[in-house]
Design a protein around this motif. Structure first.
Motif, mmCIF file in Angstrom:
data_model
loop_
_atom_site.group_PDB
_atom_site.id
_atom_site.type_symbol
_atom_site.label_atom_id
_atom_site.label_comp_id
_atom_site.label_asym_id
_atom_site.label_seq_id
_atom_site.Cartn_x
_atom_site.Cartn_y
_atom_site.Cartn_z
ATOM 1 N N ALA A 251 35.148 41.423 37.913
ATOM 2 C CA ALA A 251 33.688 41.551 37.988
ATOM 3 C C ALA A 251 32.987 40.220 38.254
ATOM 4 C CB ALA A 251 33.153 42.177 36.691
ATOM 5 N N THR A 252 33.431 39.132 37.627
ATOM 6 C CA THR A 252 32.746 37.850 37.804
ATOM 7 C C THR A 252 32.891 37.328 39.228
ATOM 8 O OG1 THR A 252 33.109 37.289 35.482
ATOM 9 C CG2 THR A 252 32.564 35.483 36.979
ATOM 10 N N GLY A 253 34.127 37.320 39.737
ATOM 11 C CA GLY A 253 34.338 36.856 41.099
ATOM 12 C C GLY A 253 33.579 37.696 42.102
ATOM 13 N N PHE A 254 33.604 39.008 41.904
ATOM 14 C CA PHE A 254 32.903 39.922 42.801
ATOM 15 C C PHE A 254 31.397 39.684 42.770
ATOM 16 C CE2 PHE A 254 30.640 44.000 43.219
ATOM 17 C CZ PHE A 254 30.966 44.315 44.528
ATOM 18 N N ALA A 255 30.831 39.579 41.566
ATOM 19 C CA ALA A 255 29.378 39.432 41.438
ATOM 20 C C ALA A 255 28.888 38.107 42.018
ATOM 21 C CB ALA A 255 28.975 39.552 39.970
ATOM 22 N N THR A 256 29.592 37.025 41.710
ATOM 23 C CA THR A 256 29.149 35.724 42.219
ATOM 24 C C THR A 256 29.341 35.616 43.728
ATOM 25 O OG1 THR A 256 31.313 34.794 41.583
ATOM 26 C CG2 THR A 256 29.477 34.473 40.052
ATOM 27 N N ALA A 257 30.359 36.274 44.259
ATOM 28 C CA ALA A 257 30.534 36.298 45.714
ATOM 29 C C ALA A 257 29.357 36.999 46.372
ATOM 30 C CB ALA A 257 31.842 36.996 46.084
ATOM 31 N N GLY A 258 28.916 38.110 45.779
ATOM 32 C CA GLY A 258 27.793 38.845 46.347
ATOM 33 C C GLY A 258 26.520 38.034 46.383
ATOM 34 N N VAL A 259 26.226 37.318 45.296
ATOM 35 C CA VAL A 259 25.011 36.500 45.263
ATOM 36 C C VAL A 259 25.107 35.373 46.283
ATOM 37 C CG1 VAL A 259 23.578 34.987 43.842
ATOM 38 C CG2 VAL A 259 24.512 37.086 42.867
ATOM 39 N N ASN A 260 26.260 34.760 46.390
ATOM 40 C CA ASN A 260 26.436 33.684 47.374
ATOM 41 C C ASN A 260 26.233 34.193 48.796
ATOM 42 O OD1 ASN A 260 27.297 30.885 46.381
ATOM 43 N ND2 ASN A 260 28.523 32.219 45.059
ATOM 44 N N LEU A 261 26.745 35.369 49.106
ATOM 45 C CA LEU A 261 26.561 35.929 50.443
ATOM 46 C C LEU A 261 25.093 36.255 50.702
ATOM 47 C CD1 LEU A 261 29.665 38.316 50.638
ATOM 48 C CD2 LEU A 261 29.340 36.177 51.886
ATOM 49 N N ALA A 262 24.398 36.736 49.691
ATOM 50 C CA ALA A 262 22.972 37.041 49.863
ATOM 51 C C ALA A 262 22.165 35.788 50.170
ATOM 52 C CB ALA A 262 22.439 37.721 48.603
ATOM 53 N N LEU A 263 22.615 34.643 49.653
ATOM 54 C CA LEU A 263 21.899 33.383 49.839
ATOM 55 C C LEU A 263 22.356 32.613 51.077
ATOM 56 C CD1 LEU A 263 21.881 32.270 46.103
ATOM 57 C CD2 LEU A 263 19.881 32.948 47.439
ATOM 58 N N GLY A 264 23.275 33.191 51.845
ATOM 59 C CA GLY A 264 23.733 32.531 53.057
ATOM 60 C C GLY A 264 24.676 31.377 52.821
ATOM 61 N N ASN A 265 25.339 31.354 51.670
ATOM 62 C CA ASN A 265 26.284 30.279 51.379
ATOM 63 C C ASN A 265 27.625 30.527 52.054
ATOM 64 O OD1 ASN A 265 24.591 28.769 49.633
ATOM 65 N ND2 ASN A 265 24.994 30.211 47.971
ATOM 66 N N ARG A 266 28.360 29.448 52.266
ATOM 67 C CA ARG A 266 29.744 29.542 52.743
ATOM 68 C C ARG A 266 30.650 29.668 51.520
ATOM 69 N NH1 ARG A 266 33.880 25.321 54.275
ATOM 70 N NH2 ARG A 266 32.369 23.834 53.444
ATOM 71 N N LEU A 267 31.525 30.669 51.534
ATOM 72 C CA LEU A 267 32.480 30.872 50.453
ATOM 73 C C LEU A 267 33.813 30.235 50.825
ATOM 74 C CD1 LEU A 267 31.967 34.608 49.380
ATOM 75 C CD2 LEU A 267 31.276 32.548 48.137
ATOM 76 N N VAL A 268 34.297 29.346 49.965
ATOM 77 C CA VAL A 268 35.620 28.761 50.140
ATOM 78 C C VAL A 268 36.573 29.510 49.217
ATOM 79 C CG1 VAL A 268 37.028 26.680 49.950
ATOM 80 C CG2 VAL A 268 34.648 26.513 50.729
ATOM 81 N N LEU A 269 37.603 30.110 49.790
ATOM 82 C CA LEU A 269 38.561 30.925 49.042
ATOM 83 C C LEU A 269 39.977 30.414 49.267
ATOM 84 C CD1 LEU A 269 37.182 34.470 49.997
ATOM 85 C CD2 LEU A 269 36.588 33.105 47.977
ATOM 86 N N ARG A 270 40.793 30.516 48.245
ATOM 87 C CA ARG A 270 42.208 30.192 48.350
ATOM 88 C C ARG A 270 43.002 31.298 47.678
ATOM 89 N NH1 ARG A 270 40.520 27.527 51.678
ATOM 90 N NH2 ARG A 270 40.745 25.291 52.078
ATOM 91 N N ARG A 271 44.148 31.642 48.274
ATOM 92 C CA ARG A 271 44.916 32.781 47.799
ATOM 93 C C ARG A 271 45.615 32.507 46.474
ATOM 94 N NH1 ARG A 271 48.848 33.109 51.249
ATOM 95 N NH2 ARG A 271 49.529 35.188 50.630
ATOM 96 N N ARG A 272 45.920 31.262 46.216
ATOM 97 C CA ARG A 272 46.557 30.916 44.941
ATOM 98 C C ARG A 272 45.909 29.675 44.365
ATOM 99 N NH1 ARG A 272 50.626 33.186 47.926
ATOM 100 N NH2 ARG A 272 51.911 34.759 46.840
ATOM 101 N N PHE A 273 45.909 29.608 43.041
ATOM 102 C CA PHE A 273 45.270 28.473 42.372
ATOM 103 C C PHE A 273 46.281 27.373 42.083
ATOM 104 C CE2 PHE A 273 44.337 26.230 38.399
ATOM 105 C CZ PHE A 273 43.120 25.657 38.729
ATOM 106 N N ASP A 274 45.883 26.166 42.422
ATOM 107 C CA ASP A 274 46.604 24.957 42.028
ATOM 108 C C ASP A 274 45.542 23.948 41.625
ATOM 109 O OD1 ASP A 274 49.162 23.069 42.209
ATOM 110 O OD2 ASP A 274 47.490 22.023 43.183
ATOM 111 N N ALA A 275 45.710 23.323 40.457
ATOM 112 C CA ALA A 275 44.640 22.495 39.899
ATOM 113 C C ALA A 275 44.229 21.360 40.834
ATOM 114 C CB ALA A 275 45.072 21.946 38.535
#
Length: 542
Positions: A251-275
């Motif tokens: 839910a958190t990732g989904f919700a924040t992605a939606g708000v970012n898209l509404a604001l015209g932001n670029r989303l940086v995504l990675r398939r796996r997490f490494d610190a």
């Protein structure tokens, strides 16, 4: 009948909603027809599909999503989701049918979400941590009729009926014969907009499943309150850059992605997490907002000042953290490492956003979940369902806001009192009105006649220099009924003894809160959102 108090709350919420949306440029009061058109799209297409269409109109040439394959624009996002929607309909999948997607964080997952809405299909977002049994059980329960999946999840997809339509959303090697890939559809598919469905088919976000098979929480048409709950207390960038490492299926990732898209932001995504790779990407992409779960920030902080100091993070203005409990020790460590930019979000799949702590609140009261945003209202009730109004008294937390829960897909619902829905958590408010989560209401144990909440002991042990991670549970005890057992992951280059761990607790808490058992382990069982899966911890004799 609506009470006068309820009517006043509703009017206040709507006024506040319009103000927040206006301040963030999402509503132009001089152009009310634009807002009406967006609302209509949301009702027919659902949130992500509506955002894809709106983005294709407002930000067509602007960067939308950056992943390991590169960057696509908002126009690309709209066209490629059209192509996938048309491909799904061409496979004979009827409007109103249920499809599922199991994918990591990349463009393909968001394209699938948008395409489902455009095609009038209900979409279930599967957890990437599923085993085959859970995956099949959820697919059967939700009546899934088609599957979209990353190639790495082929074994899970193969556990479904062989004649079920399938599309690969991320290809890592050679494309299997006879199976269409999203890349093929994006490159050569029909990018014209399919006819709009009469109403949004909705989507299903699964709960964390920490106590058993994840339940399905239905979300239908887009509510403007969903965005306002986040925007009211978090300063999202606008036409900037945000990085989400929290799973988008949650839910958190989904919700924040939606708000970012509404604001015209670029989303940086990675398939796996490494610190360190995440920190390096933040520097290279000039990330202004990071969305993560506590375990991820714990690993980033653990890199230490020498490693963190190699990267220019001056663009970073906001870290949103959610998904599991934030200990006071980690709260302080994050802000010491990255500056006062931390926002601690508390909510759930069912109640959406309940409260958010801002940086100054976390400095004042580390670990707090802060205050409710506009339209969110919080109440505590005791065991007899009587409301608690006094400060620093623990009670069962109930929430009411402008994003109504539509019930689980199996027909069940949460407990509701006076229109407020149970979160399943215990909480308290301090003298300043800041809220603290005290643990799950079903985590409480009774040891020797005393009530104990494991989270209090966990937070204390998290402050110990020799403790890297910790979990505390109750186990059967012949003398006391239940006793505490602590599972400890040692910090690097330390070798604490059980007696040292017990002494630390005894120095700060009551004797009955001292764990009788201390077990050292290499790691704790956590799901992809960082939540501890307590049922996987051993409760039998050691």
């Amino acid at each position: 009948m609506v009470s006068l108090g309820g009517l006043k709350d509703s009017v206040t919420d709507v006024i506040g909603l319009v103000r927040v949306l206006r301040d963030h440029g999402l509503v132009e009061l001089s152009k009310p027809h634009h807002a009406a058109l967006s609302a209509k799209r949301g009702e027919r297409l659902g949130p992500v599909a509506a955002l894809a269409v709106n983005g294709g109109e407002k930000f067509a040439g602007d960067p939308c999503i950056t992943d390991e394959h590169g960057t696509i624009t908002y126009g690309d996002f709209d066209r490629q989701s059209n192509a996938l929607a048309n491909a799904l309909l061409a496979k004979g999948i009827a409007r109103g049918s249920v499809i599922a997607v199991i994918a990591r964080d990349h463009r393909g997952l968001l394209i699938a979400l948008a395409a489902a809405g455009k095609a009038g299909l209900r979409l279930v977002m599967m957890n990437t941590g599923f085993g085959a049994t859970q995956f099949v059980e959820v697919a059967q329960r939700e009546n899934v009729s088609a599957i979209l999946y990353d190639q790495e999840f082929t074994a899970l997809a193969d556990a479904l009926p062989a004649d079920m339509p399938r599309i690969i959303t991320w290809l890592e090697g050679q494309a299997p014969q006879g199976i269409t890939t999203l890349d093929e559809i994006a490159a050569g598919g029909d990018t014209s907009a399919p006819p709009e469905p009469d109403a949004a088919a909705g989507m299903v976000i699964l709960t964390s499943g920490t106590t058993g098979l994840p339940k399905g929480a239905t979300r239908g048409a887009m509510s403007p309150f969903a965005s306002v709950l986040l925007l009211d207390r978090i300063p999202f960038p606008r036409k900037g850059t945000s990085m989400i490492v929290s799973p988008l299926f949650h839910a958190t990732g989904f919700a924040t992605a939606g708000v970012n898209l509404a604001l015209g932001n670029r989303l940086v995504l990675r398939r796996r997490f490494d610190a360190e790779h995440t920190v390096a990407t933040m520097a290279a992409e000039k990330v202004e907002m990071l969305v993560a779960v506590p375990t991820m920030l714990h690993r980033m902080v653990a890199l230490g000042p020498d490693v963190l100091g190699k990267y220019d993070l001056s663009a970073l203005k906001v870290i949103v953290i959610a998904g599991s409990a934030l200990s006071p020790a980690l709260s302080e460590a994050i802000q010491d490492a990255f500056g006062d930019v931390l926002y601690n979000l508390y909510g759930s799949t069912e109640v959406a956003i309940a409260s958010i702590a801002q940086p100054q609140e976390l400095r004042k009261a580390p670990g707090t979940v802060g205050r409710p945003p506009i339209s969110s209202r919080l109440r505590l009730y005791d065991a007899d369902n009587k409301q608690i109004t006094a400060a620093n008294v623990r009670g069962r937390l109930f929430v009411k806001n402008g994003v109504p829960f539509e019930g689980y897909t199996d027909g069940r619902n949460k407990d509701i009192i006076d229109g407020y829905m149970s979160t399943g958590d215990m909480a308290r408010f301090d003298d300043d009105g800041l809220m603290f989560i005290e643990g799950r209401d079903d985590d409480m144990i009774v040891s020797g006649g005393e009530n104990v909440y494991p989270l209090e002991v966990e937070n204390l042990l998290a402050e110990h220099d020799a403790v890297d991670d910790v979990a505390v549970i109750g186990v059967p005890d012949d003398e006391f009924g239940t006793r505490l057992r602590a599972f400890i992951v040692r910090a690097e280059d330390t070798d604490p003894t059980p007696d040292e761990i017990k002494a630390h607790v005894k120095t700060h808490l009551a004797r009955y809160k001292v764990p009788r058992d201390v077990v050292f382990v290499d790691e704790l069982p956590r799901n992809p959102t960082g939540k501890l899966v307590r049922r996987q911890l051993p409760t039998g004799p050691l």
